[in-house]
Design a protein around this motif. Structure first.
Motif, short mmCIF file in Angstrom:
data_model
loop_
_atom_site.label_atom_id
_atom_site.label_comp_id
_atom_site.label_asym_id
_atom_site.label_seq_id
_atom_site.Cartn_x
_atom_site.Cartn_y
_atom_site.Cartn_z
N GLU A 58 3.36 9.11 4.05
CA GLU A 58 4.52 9.28 4.94
C GLU A 58 4.20 8.79 6.35
OE1 GLU A 58 5.92 13.26 5.02
OE2 GLU A 58 6.79 13.14 3.01
N ALA A 65 0.84 -1.21 0.00
CA ALA A 65 0.00 0.00 0.00
C ALA A 65 0.87 1.26 0.00
CB ALA A 65 -0.91 -0.01 1.22
N ILE A 66 1.97 1.21 0.74
CA ILE A 66 2.87 2.38 0.79
C ILE A 66 3.56 2.58 -0.56
CG2 ILE A 66 5.01 3.25 1.82
CD1 ILE A 66 4.03 1.86 4.47
N ALA A 67 3.99 1.46 -1.17
CA ALA A 67 4.62 1.57 -2.50
C ALA A 67 3.65 2.21 -3.48
CB ALA A 67 5.04 0.18 -2.99
N ALA A 68 2.39 1.75 -3.47
CA ALA A 68 1.39 2.32 -4.38
C ALA A 68 1.15 3.80 -4.03
CB ALA A 68 0.10 1.54 -4.28
N GLY A 69 1.09 4.10 -2.74
CA GLY A 69 0.88 5.48 -2.31
C GLY A 69 2.00 6.39 -2.76
N ARG A 70 3.24 5.87 -2.71
CA ARG A 70 4.39 6.69 -3.14
C ARG A 70 4.32 6.96 -4.64
NH1 ARG A 70 8.39 3.90 0.94
NH2 ARG A 70 8.49 5.57 2.48
N VAL A 71 3.90 5.97 -5.40
CA VAL A 71 3.75 6.19 -6.85
C VAL A 71 2.66 7.23 -7.09
CG1 VAL A 71 3.10 5.11 -9.04
CG2 VAL A 71 4.61 3.89 -7.45
N LEU A 72 1.55 7.08 -6.36
CA LEU A 72 0.42 8.00 -6.57
C LEU A 72 0.75 9.42 -6.10
CD1 LEU A 72 -2.53 5.68 -5.55
CD2 LEU A 72 -2.13 6.63 -7.82
N ALA A 73 1.73 9.53 -5.19
CA ALA A 73 2.14 10.87 -4.74
C ALA A 73 2.58 11.69 -5.93
CB ALA A 73 3.25 10.76 -3.70
N GLY A 74 3.05 11.02 -6.98
CA GLY A 74 3.42 11.71 -8.21
C GLY A 74 2.24 12.41 -8.86
N GLU A 112 -1.67 12.41 -5.17
CA GLU A 112 -2.59 11.55 -4.41
C GLU A 112 -1.77 10.72 -3.42
OE1 GLU A 112 -5.01 9.15 -6.97
OE2 GLU A 112 -5.12 10.69 -8.51
#
Lengths: 258, 528
Positions: free
Chosen positions: B504, B487-496, B499
């Motif tokens: 963090e 979920a964090i990996a996906a969240g980091r990608v979406l931060a781009g 979103e």
């Protein structure tokens, strides 16, 4: 990478998703691993392969075949030697695969890969994310003070090159908590807790409270009365309804009356 | 056989009547389906709020706040859906999966992180901003989260590192008493000031029972309230030991660290304060009804309101119910545990327990997929604003959740104040340890029982059970870490894309928990 991805890359300092993959990442973030894996399987390119591997890591049930497929996909992306953001992300996930996802984890291999990532891609967001993980591997369970000290020296150099403030904070917290378990060694722990307290606003509330109380406690243990009193008062001021607030006020008063 | 022509005629009409009824039901259902989702028959926007708080007062409190909100927003109607607690989780899951969930939902306590992220909307950004309904009050301009008496800890999801709910009321442990009976026993209606006085009152009750040949128990008890009382007694009497076990933090250790310390041989059951705590449990249990461990909340409530018990150990959530059902005046006070001055039970006590129990504080969340999320959040802002919460508290008689809102008459003393001493660890809490404790409990509380008899069976099994509980914690943490990794990996990608939510903070929680689990796993290996 689609145009949205390029914009994202500029904003976040690393690759954002291509337009056609964004929904799959959203599903993955929401815990819908199977749906995300199916979406990524329909996509093409390095991003889709990294995304599919990540989704397979979360797929249920966990099977050796699924996890092996994830590893193969990640290794494939790394081996293409393109050195883009997806390759760094794949390297990070491979390290995590060995540490935490494999049915038979290999912590030493995971640690080796984290260190390699931090050395080869220093300052990259995915390398920064590896710093707290390496701190966990090196310090969390270490009870030998000499070995702890040896690792500290090396880790301080690594942390110097970590650019992401959140990753730096997380690594410091692991380091500081481990120092408390080591004795407790307040002299080792306090500088880290002080640094965390300086960025307290960035911490989630429960951690912020813990850090503020700990600064005061470690300062008191080291005979730094003034800093301890100020720390307890700050805690009681910022968390007036916390169960520790009364204790903080009492300790500050006791310290003053000494 | 003679036949009745009227009856025969009715029989022949029966299939047609059935069909007509079916068509009628279908027509009503079709009309309801045809009505735009979220719109009332009068065209107003409808916000539905579902919860399981069937206790007296809650429905009235939310209704009062809803009517005040509707007066400000004439195009909106707020509807409550009350669902019994026993069927709530099933009902909720069905509605969420079926896509027919109300806009606002009280989070079921067993909802795990995966389901919370899937079905509910994080509120981190909203609670960081000021609540506009606090304009003109002392809370004006403050971040919404800082306007709650508990700092909105009850709405914070540790594992997901974000806020997922707000609640209009808080809950804490409370000791109710029958004022009439207490006056008969002591000549006064004021509750015991301390534990020693509580002991004297209970002794008088025994004499009173003997004189009259009746059996009024000291406490109305059920399984859960007995466990809560045991936990509170232990939390008070293990404050000193718990603090000794955590030289680094200077605060009592938590349950898991307490178990780990036992496995490492840093304490054992010969400790005087632990034996005193068990002795305390035994002495108090004499005043419980027989078979209390098998009784439910309804049994205990009934016993109290019927005057068959002097005290009822429960929480602020029962105040309105008890007042409505009892035929005698009901008094309420804080839980009474032995103080450090108590000659037999005070050695391990540092001071009165801080009031931080949030077991009755709810989190009302907004469903992720609703098209009316903004309106739903806006109603929650009003419900938990100073004026809105004042209306709620006055109409419900429940403890308010917002700073500056006065508590209901008689419950002021139970408001969270940030005073007292942190709780010590508890022996209970781990599933396996609880089971072993329950299995041997009768050897502690039974007529021929005692601390030694209890420990004879419990001590050896407890260590095994504690280890199993800790191993389960480590395993659970590892599963959570793996889930978070993705979920964090996906969240980091979406931060781009701007979103990804509180990625963090989620990573922060994951790293903290992973480090803790690693240290605990090492400790378990070392003490094997």
């Amino acid at each position: 990478m689609g145009s949205m991805g390029m914009l994202g890359a500029a904003a976040a300092g690393m690759a954002g998703p291509a337009v056609e993959q964004a929904e799959a990442w959203r599903r993955l973030a929401a815990g819908e691993a199977a749906a995300a894996a199916a979406d990524f399987a329909r996509g093409e390119g390095r991003e889709a392969r990294v995304g599919r591997a990540a989704a397979l890591l979360a797929a249920q049930p966990r099977t050796a075949a699924t996890l092996e497929r994830a590893r193969t996909l990640l290794e494939g992306v790394v081996e293409e030697q393109l050195h883009d953001d997806w390759a760094v992300m794949a390297e990070y996930l491979l390290a995590r695969w060995h540490q935490a996802h494999a049915l038979q984890p290999d912590p030493a291999e995971g640690e080796r890969r984290l260190l390699a990532l931090l050395e080869a891609r220093a300052g990259h967001p995915w390398a920064d994310a590896a710093a707290p993980k390496l701190a966990i591997a090196w310090f969390a369970a270490e009870r030998d003070a000499a070995e702890f000290a040896r690792r500290e020296e090396r880790f301080a150099e690594i942390l110097e090159r970590v650019r992401d403030p959140a990753a730096r904070r997380d690594a410091r917290l692991v380091w500081a908590d481990a120092a408390l378990r080591l004795g407790p060694d307040h002299a080792r722990a306090l500088p880290h807790f002080r640094a965390l307290a300086e960025e307290a606003e960035a911490l989630r509330p429960s951690l912020r409270a813990r850090v503020l109380f700990q600064v005061a406690e470690s300062a008191a243990a080291l005979g730094l009365g003034e800093e301890a009193v100020e720390g307890w008062r700050r805690f009681a001021r910022e968390f007036p309804h916390d169960a520790r607030a009364g204790e903080a006020r009492r300790r500050a008063e006791e310290m003053i009356s000494r | 056989m003679k036949t009745n022509p009227v009856s025969e005629k009715l029989k022949s009409m029966l299939p047609w009547a059935g069909l007509a009824l079916l068509l009628g039901v279908f027509a009503v259902a079709a009309l309801r389906v045809a009505r735009p989702a979220g719109a009332a028959g009068d065209g107003r926007e409808v916000i539905r709020i579902a919860h399981w708080q069937l206790e007296a007062g809650i429905r009235q409190g939310i209704d009062a706040a809803a009517r005040a909100y509707e007066a400000m927003h004439p195009g909106v109607r707020i509807e409550q859906i009350l669902v019994p607690e026993r069927v709530y989780p099933t009902w909720l899951t069905t509605r969420l999966i079926g896509g027919t969930a109300p806009e606002i939902i009280e989070l079921a306590p067993n909802y795990d992180a995966a389901r919370v992220t899937r079905f509910f909307r994080p509120l981190g950004a909203e609670v960081d901003a000021a609540n506009p309904y606090n304009a003109g009050t002392a809370l004006e301009g403050l971040p919404w989260r800082n306007t709650f008496v508990d700092g909105l800890a009850s709405g914070y999801h540790e594992e997901l590192s974000d806020y997922y709910g707000v609640g209009p009321f808080t809950g804490s442990r409370a000791l109710y008493y029958n004022k009439r009976l207490l006056r008969e026993l002591t000549g006064a209606e004021s509750p015991p000031a301390d534990y020693a006085e509580l002991e004297r009152v209970l002794a008088r009750l025994e004499e009173w029972n003997a004189r009259r040949g009746v059996r009024v128990t000291g406490f109305a008890m059920h399984r859960a309230s007995a466990t809560a009382l045991f936990n509170d007694l232990l939390a008070a009497q293990l404050q000193r030991l718990g603090t000794e076990l955590a030289p680094g933090t200077g605060l009592p250790v938590g349950r898991e660290e307490f178990y780990a310390a036992r496995l490492a041989g840093r304490w054992d059951f010969s400790r005087a304060e632990l034996r005193a705590a068990l002795e305390n449990l035994r002495e108090l249990s004499v005043f419980f009804p027989p078979g209390f461990a098998q009784l439910g909340r309804e049994d205990a409530t009934l016993a109290f309101v019927q005057g068959r018990a002097l005290f009822f150990y429960s929480g602020t959530w029962d105040a309105t119910n008890l007042a409505a059902q009892a035929e005698f005046p009901v008094g309420v006070t804080r839980a009474i545990t032995p103080g450090r001055e108590h000659p037999r039970f005070g050695a391990g006590v540092l001071g009165p327990l801080a009031s931080e129990d949030r077991s009755g504080s709810p989190a009302f969340s907004v469903t992720r997929d609703t098209a009316r999320a903004e309106r739903a959040i806006d109603f929650l802002r009003f419900l938990t604003s100073e004026p809105g919460n004042r209306i709620f508290a006055a109409a419900s008689g429940w403890m308010p959740s917002v700073l500056g809102v006065p508590g209901p008459e008689g419950l002021e003393e139970l408001m969270v104040k940030g005073e007292g001493y942190p709780r010590g660890p508890s022996l209970l809490g781990g599933a396996d340890t609880n089971l072993v404790f329950s299995r041997h409990l009768s050897r502690l509380t039974g007529p021929a029982g005692g601390v030694d008899a209890f420990l004879e069976g419990f001590e050896a099994e407890a260590s095994v059970a504690m280890r199993r509980d800790l191993e389960r914690s480590v395993k659970g943490a590892a599963e959570g870490v793996r889930r978070d990794d993705v979920a964090i990996a996906a969240g980091r990608v979406l931060a781009g894309l701007g979103e990804g939510g509180a990625v963090e903070r989620r990573a922060e929680t994951q790293n903290e928990r992973e480090a803790w689990a690693r240290a605990l796993a090492e400790e378990l290996a070392r003490t094997r």
